[in-house]
Motif scaffolding. Structure first.
Motif, PDB file in Angstrom:
ATOM      1  N   LEU A  12       0.982  -1.355  -0.031  1.00  0.00           N
ATOM      2  CA  LEU A  12      -0.101   0.239   0.006  1.00  0.00           C
ATOM      3  C   LEU A  12       0.981   1.296   0.097  1.00  0.00           C
ATOM      4  O   LEU A  12       2.027   1.165   0.492  1.00  0.00           O
ATOM      5  N   THR A  13       0.507   2.197  -0.749  1.00  0.00           N
ATOM      6  CA  THR A  13       1.046   3.649  -0.639  1.00  0.00           C
ATOM      7  C   THR A  13       0.273   4.759  -0.434  1.00  0.00           C
ATOM      8  O   THR A  13      -1.124   4.586  -0.963  1.00  0.00           O
ATOM      9  N   ASN A  14       0.598   5.782   0.309  1.00  0.00           N
ATOM     10  CA  ASN A  14      -0.121   6.801   0.437  1.00  0.00           C
ATOM     11  C   ASN A  14      -1.556   6.577   1.055  1.00  0.00           C
ATOM     12  O   ASN A  14      -2.472   6.968   0.607  1.00  0.00           O
ATOM     13  N   SER A  15      -1.651   5.931   2.116  1.00  0.00           N
ATOM     14  CA  SER A  15      -2.917   5.032   2.437  1.00  0.00           C
ATOM     15  C   SER A  15      -3.333   5.372   4.057  1.00  0.00           C
ATOM     16  O   SER A  15      -2.066   5.979   4.631  1.00  0.00           O
ATOM     17  N   LYS A  16      -4.336   5.417   4.260  1.00  0.00           N
ATOM     18  CA  LYS A  16      -5.009   5.471   5.811  1.00  0.00           C
ATOM     19  C   LYS A  16      -5.844   4.745   6.391  1.00  0.00           C
ATOM     20  O   LYS A  16      -6.911   4.525   5.640  1.00  0.00           O
TER      21      LYS A  16
ATOM     22  N   SER B  79       9.096  -2.000   5.226  1.00  0.00           N
ATOM     23  CA  SER B  79       8.047  -0.840   4.883  1.00  0.00           C
ATOM     24  C   SER B  79       8.712   0.368   5.408  1.00  0.00           C
ATOM     25  O   SER B  79       9.808   0.172   6.097  1.00  0.00           O
ATOM     26  N   THR B  80       8.357   1.479   4.797  1.00  0.00           N
ATOM     27  CA  THR B  80       9.052   2.802   5.046  1.00  0.00           C
ATOM     28  C   THR B  80       7.546   3.841   5.757  1.00  0.00           C
ATOM     29  O   THR B  80       6.612   3.540   5.006  1.00  0.00           O
ATOM     30  N   MET B  81       7.673   4.755   6.362  1.00  0.00           N
ATOM     31  CA  MET B  81       7.064   5.743   6.974  1.00  0.00           C
ATOM     32  C   MET B  81       5.743   5.067   7.213  1.00  0.00           C
ATOM     33  O   MET B  81       4.705   5.499   6.718  1.00  0.00           O
ATOM     34  N   VAL B  82       5.789   4.208   8.047  1.00  0.00           N
ATOM     35  CA  VAL B  82       4.307   3.510   8.643  1.00  0.00           C
ATOM     36  C   VAL B  82       4.361   4.152  10.030  1.00  0.00           C
ATOM     37  O   VAL B  82       5.372   4.324  10.785  1.00  0.00           O
TER      38      VAL B  82
ATOM     39  N   CYS C   3       4.923  -1.604   2.567  1.00  0.00           N
ATOM     40  CA  CYS C   3       3.971  -0.474   2.509  1.00  0.00           C
ATOM     41  C   CYS C   3       5.008   0.633   2.476  1.00  0.00           C
ATOM     42  O   CYS C   3       5.948   0.766   3.160  1.00  0.00           O
ATOM     43  N   ASP C   4       4.474   2.002   1.873  1.00  0.00           N
ATOM     44  CA  ASP C   4       5.105   3.166   2.088  1.00  0.00           C
ATOM     45  C   ASP C   4       4.159   4.229   2.489  1.00  0.00           C
ATOM     46  O   ASP C   4       3.146   4.306   1.547  1.00  0.00           O
ATOM     47  N   ASN C   5       4.423   5.182   3.437  1.00  0.00           N
ATOM     48  CA  ASN C   5       3.633   6.204   3.723  1.00  0.00           C
ATOM     49  C   ASN C   5       2.163   5.834   4.037  1.00  0.00           C
ATOM     50  O   ASN C   5       1.245   5.994   3.169  1.00  0.00           O
ATOM     51  N   VAL C   6       2.007   5.034   5.010  1.00  0.00           N
ATOM     52  CA  VAL C   6       0.728   4.480   5.340  1.00  0.00           C
ATOM     53  C   VAL C   6       0.500   4.984   7.153  1.00  0.00           C
ATOM     54  O   VAL C   6       1.418   4.824   7.752  1.00  0.00           O
ATOM     55  N   THR C   7      -0.498   5.505   7.245  1.00  0.00           N
ATOM     56  CA  THR C   7      -1.100   5.932   8.571  1.00  0.00           C
ATOM     57  C   THR C   7      -2.114   5.015   9.169  1.00  0.00           C
ATOM     58  O   THR C   7      -3.020   4.708   8.595  1.00  0.00           O
ATOM     59  N   PHE C   8      -1.730   4.596  10.344  1.00  0.00           N
ATOM     60  CA  PHE C   8      -2.898   3.721  11.111  1.00  0.00           C
ATOM     61  C   PHE C   8      -3.296   4.476  12.443  1.00  0.00           C
ATOM     62  O   PHE C   8      -2.301   4.636  13.341  1.00  0.00           O
TER      63      PHE C   8
END
Length: 144
Positions: free
Chosen positions: A85-89, A135-138, A108-113
Motif C-alpha cells: 500500500l502507498t499513501n494510505s490511511k 516498509s517505510t513511513m508507517v 508499504c510506504d507512507n501508511v498511517t494507522f
C-alpha cells in the motif's frame, strides 16, 4: 460471516472502504486457509467506519493449533493483511480475537494507522498486535 476477502490492485485512484458493524471470520478451519482480509497493491486506500473485524480465534482455531504447546503458529490466518500500500490511511477500526497476528504490514510506504483497537483475551495464542516488515513511513497513532 465473511471471508476470505481480498482487495487487490493495481489501483492508482483513491479507494475508500467504510466498514460499519461487525464482520466475523469463518469459524470452521476448513473454510479459511490464508489471511482473512487482505489489501494488496493499492495507492490511496482509506479504510474507516468504526467497524470490527472479529477473527473468532477462540472458536475452534486456538484448540486446533495450540502453538503454546507446539511452538508452531504459522499455519493460522492473520485478521488483516496490508501489502504494497502507498499513501494510505487505516483509521477507527477494531481487530478482535484474531486467529494469529492481528495486522501484518508488508512492503508499504507512507501508511498511517490511526485510532486502531486490537483486542484479544489473555488466553489467546500468538495473537501479536501489528507486524511491520520491509516498509517505510508507517505511522501508528492514537491521535486524530
Amino acid at each position: 460471516m465473511v471471508g476470505p476477502l481480498k482487495f487487490e490492485g493495481p489501483c492508482t485512484a483513491p479507494v475508500t472502504l467504510k466498514v460499519q458493524g461487525t464482520l466475523k471470520a469463518p469459524s470452521d478451519p476448513k473454510r479459511l486457509r490464508d489471511d482473512w482480509v487482505a489489501f494488496r497493491n493499492v495507492e490511496g486506500l482509506t479504510v474507516s467506519g468504526g467497524g470490527i473485524f472479529d477473527g473468532q480465534g477462540a472458536i475452534a482455531w486456538w484448540s486446533v493449533d495450540n502453538c503454546a504447546k507446539t511452538g508452531k503458529c504459522n499455519s493460522l490466518p492473520t485478521n488483516l493483511q496490508f501489502t504494497k500500500l502507498t499513501n494510505s490511511k487505516i483509521e477507527g477500526i477494531t481487530s478482535l480475537n484474531s486467529k494469529l497476528f492481528h495486522m501484518n504490514i508488508l512492503n508499504c510506504d507512507n501508511v498511517t494507522f490511526q485510532d486502531i483497537v486490537i483486542n484479544a483475551p489473555k488466553n489467546s495464542l500468538n495473537t501479536d498486535g501489528i507486524h511491520i516488515g520491509r516498509s517505510t513511513m508507517v505511522n501508528i497513532t492514537g491521535e486524530p
